[in-house]
Every structure is written in structure tokens, then in C-alpha cells.
Scaffold this motif. Structure first.
Motif, PDB file in Angstrom:
ATOM      1  N   TRP A  87       8.412 -16.338 -11.865  1.00 29.52           N
ATOM      2  CA  TRP A  87       9.281 -16.278 -10.694  1.00 29.52           C
ATOM      3  C   TRP A  87      10.309 -15.161 -10.858  1.00 29.52           C
ATOM      4  N   ALA A  88      10.912 -15.060 -12.044  1.00 29.62           N
ATOM      5  CA  ALA A  88      11.925 -14.032 -12.299  1.00 29.62           C
ATOM      6  C   ALA A  88      11.308 -12.639 -12.220  1.00 29.62           C
ATOM      7  N   LEU A  89      10.110 -12.456 -12.749  1.00 31.69           N
ATOM      8  CA  LEU A  89       9.459 -11.148 -12.675  1.00 31.69           C
ATOM      9  C   LEU A  89       9.108 -10.793 -11.232  1.00 31.69           C
ATOM     10  N   GLY A  90       8.708 -11.785 -10.453  1.00 29.44           N
ATOM     11  CA  GLY A  90       8.410 -11.542  -9.041  1.00 29.44           C
ATOM     12  C   GLY A  90       9.649 -11.133  -8.262  1.00 29.44           C
ATOM     13  N   ARG A  91      10.797 -11.715  -8.611  1.00 30.07           N
ATOM     14  CA  ARG A  91      12.049 -11.361  -7.937  1.00 30.07           C
ATOM     15  C   ARG A  91      12.543  -9.998  -8.393  1.00 30.07           C
ATOM     16  N   ARG A  92      12.228  -9.619  -9.638  1.00 26.16           N
ATOM     17  CA  ARG A  92      12.722  -8.358 -10.168  1.00 26.16           C
ATOM     18  C   ARG A  92      12.140  -7.175  -9.399  1.00 26.16           C
ATOM     19  N   ASN A  93      10.872  -7.255  -9.012  1.00 30.10           N
ATOM     20  CA  ASN A  93      10.310  -6.141  -8.250  1.00 30.10           C
ATOM     21  C   ASN A  93      10.637  -6.263  -6.766  1.00 30.10           C
ATOM     22  N   GLY A  94      11.493  -7.212  -6.406  1.00 28.45           N
ATOM     23  CA  GLY A  94      11.963  -7.344  -5.038  1.00 28.45           C
ATOM     24  C   GLY A  94      10.904  -7.853  -4.083  1.00 28.45           C
ATOM     25  N   GLY A  95       9.850  -8.471  -4.591  1.00 29.06           N
ATOM     26  CA  GLY A  95       8.789  -8.950  -3.718  1.00 29.06           C
ATOM     27  C   GLY A  95       7.990  -7.805  -3.135  1.00 29.06           C
ATOM     28  N   LEU A  96       7.902  -6.702  -3.860  1.00 25.66           N
ATOM     29  CA  LEU A  96       7.197  -5.511  -3.392  1.00 25.66           C
ATOM     30  C   LEU A  96       5.727  -5.829  -3.168  1.00 25.66           C
ATOM     31  N   ARG A  97       5.214  -5.480  -1.996  1.00 27.09           N
ATOM     32  CA  ARG A  97       3.806  -5.710  -1.658  1.00 27.09           C
ATOM     33  C   ARG A  97       3.178  -4.426  -1.143  1.00 27.09           C
ATOM     34  N   ARG A  98       1.894  -4.284  -1.454  1.00 29.49           N
ATOM     35  CA  ARG A  98       1.109  -3.151  -0.927  1.00 29.49           C
ATOM     36  C   ARG A  98       0.210  -3.687   0.187  1.00 29.49           C
ATOM     37  N   TYR A  99       0.270  -3.035   1.335  1.00 24.71           N
ATOM     38  CA  TYR A  99      -0.524  -3.434   2.494  1.00 24.71           C
ATOM     39  C   TYR A  99      -1.547  -2.354   2.819  1.00 24.71           C
ATOM     40  N   THR A 100      -2.765  -2.776   3.167  1.00 24.23           N
ATOM     41  CA  THR A 100      -3.787  -1.874   3.674  1.00 24.23           C
ATOM     42  C   THR A 100      -3.702  -1.913   5.196  1.00 24.23           C
ATOM     43  N   LEU A 101      -3.482  -0.747   5.818  1.00 25.11           N
ATOM     44  CA  LEU A 101      -3.456  -0.672   7.281  1.00 25.11           C
ATOM     45  C   LEU A 101      -4.898  -0.691   7.752  1.00 25.11           C
ATOM     46  N   LEU A 102      -5.321  -1.818   8.332  1.00 26.55           N
ATOM     47  CA  LEU A 102      -6.716  -1.998   8.713  1.00 26.55           C
ATOM     48  C   LEU A 102      -7.164  -0.962   9.729  1.00 26.55           C
ATOM     49  N   SER A 103      -8.399  -0.522   9.597  1.00 24.34           N
ATOM     50  CA  SER A 103      -9.033   0.441  10.509  1.00 24.34           C
ATOM     51  C   SER A 103      -8.321   1.785  10.514  1.00 24.34           C
ATOM     52  N   THR A 104      -7.742   2.181   9.391  1.00 25.60           N
ATOM     53  CA  THR A 104      -7.125   3.505   9.271  1.00 25.60           C
ATOM     54  C   THR A 104      -7.732   4.208   8.067  1.00 25.60           C
ATOM     55  N   VAL A 105      -7.772   5.539   8.143  1.00 22.33           N
ATOM     56  CA  VAL A 105      -8.295   6.333   7.042  1.00 22.33           C
ATOM     57  C   VAL A 105      -7.391   7.543   6.876  1.00 22.33           C
ATOM     58  N   GLY A 106      -6.990   7.808   5.630  1.00 17.91           N
ATOM     59  CA  GLY A 106      -6.169   8.969   5.332  1.00 17.91           C
ATOM     60  C   GLY A 106      -7.024  10.225   5.239  1.00 17.91           C
ATOM     61  N   SER A 107      -6.394  11.348   4.966  1.00 14.35           N
ATOM     62  CA  SER A 107      -7.108  12.622   4.888  1.00 14.35           C
ATOM     63  C   SER A 107      -8.103  12.647   3.723  1.00 14.35           C
ATOM     64  N   ASP A 108      -7.882  11.797   2.711  1.00 12.00           N
ATOM     65  CA  ASP A 108      -8.799  11.741   1.574  1.00 12.00           C
ATOM     66  C   ASP A 108      -9.955  10.778   1.798  1.00 12.00           C
ATOM     67  N   GLY A 109     -10.000  10.116   2.954  1.00 15.76           N
ATOM     68  CA  GLY A 109     -11.076   9.192   3.284  1.00 15.76           C
ATOM     69  C   GLY A 109     -10.815   7.756   2.852  1.00 15.76           C
TER      70      GLY A 109
END
Length: 100
Positions: free
Chosen positions: A30-52
Motif C-alpha cells: 500500500w505504501a509503495l502504491g501511494r509513493r508513486n502517486g497512483g501513477l497509471r499507464r493508459y492505452t488510448l484505444l484505436s489510436t496509433v502513434g507515428s511508430d505504429g
């Protein structure tokens, strides 16, 4: 029967130690989860960057939040969700694409 009664203090001591260890493990996670501030990575569905690859968005905002991002030269809104993708990121659903 006497053997079981004689072993009871050791059994209860072992059970207590296991509970304390489980509680400490939960507390550290719990403490480690709070330390990173609840940082989450999201995938934007149906999107593609310039690298594919799919476009990722990193944020501390909670699920249910609407964000705006530039994708393909236009501004789009996405809703952050609690749905975990196979790659360990969370899904961000496009809002403007499917309105009819």
C-alpha cells in the motif's frame, strides 16, 4: 488429545505470526502504491502513434476521468477506465468517435 492441547500454543503463535506478516506485506504494498502517486499507464484505444504502436497516456487521474489528447492531428476525448489490458496498461476509451 493431550498432544493436540500441548501443541495449541505453538499453532496459535504460528497463526499470529502469519497474520502479522500478511499485514506487514499489505502495508508495504500500500505504501509503495501511494509513493508513486497512483501513477497509471493508459492505452488510448484505436489510436496509433507515428511508430505504429498504440498511444500511451501516463496520469494519476482516477478512472472515470475524461482527458483530451491530440491524435492524428485532431483533438479527441477519452474516458479513463479500470479495465486492465493484457500488456498491463489500462484502457482509455474514445468518446467522440462513436457518437451518431
Amino acid at each position: 488429545m493431550k498432544l493436540l492441547l500441548d501443541a495449541l500454543p505453538e499453532l496459535l503463535g504460528g497463526l499470529g505470526a502469519a497474520l502479522v506478516l500478511a499485514g506487514l506485506t499489505w502495508l508495504v504494498r500500500w505504501a509503495l502504491g501511494r509513493r508513486n502517486g497512483g501513477l497509471r499507464r493508459y492505452t488510448l484505444l484505436s489510436t496509433v502513434g507515428s511508430d505504429g504502436n498504440p498511444i500511451l497516456h501516463v496520469t494519476t487521474r482516477p478512472a472515470g476521468t475524461t482527458i483530451s489528447r491530440d491524435t492524428g492531428g485532431q483533438r479527441e476525448r477519452f474516458e479513463l477506465t479500470d479495465v486492465m489490458m493484457p500488456d498491463g496498461t489500462y484502457a482509455a476509451e474514445p468518446l467522440d468517435r462513436y457518437n451518431v
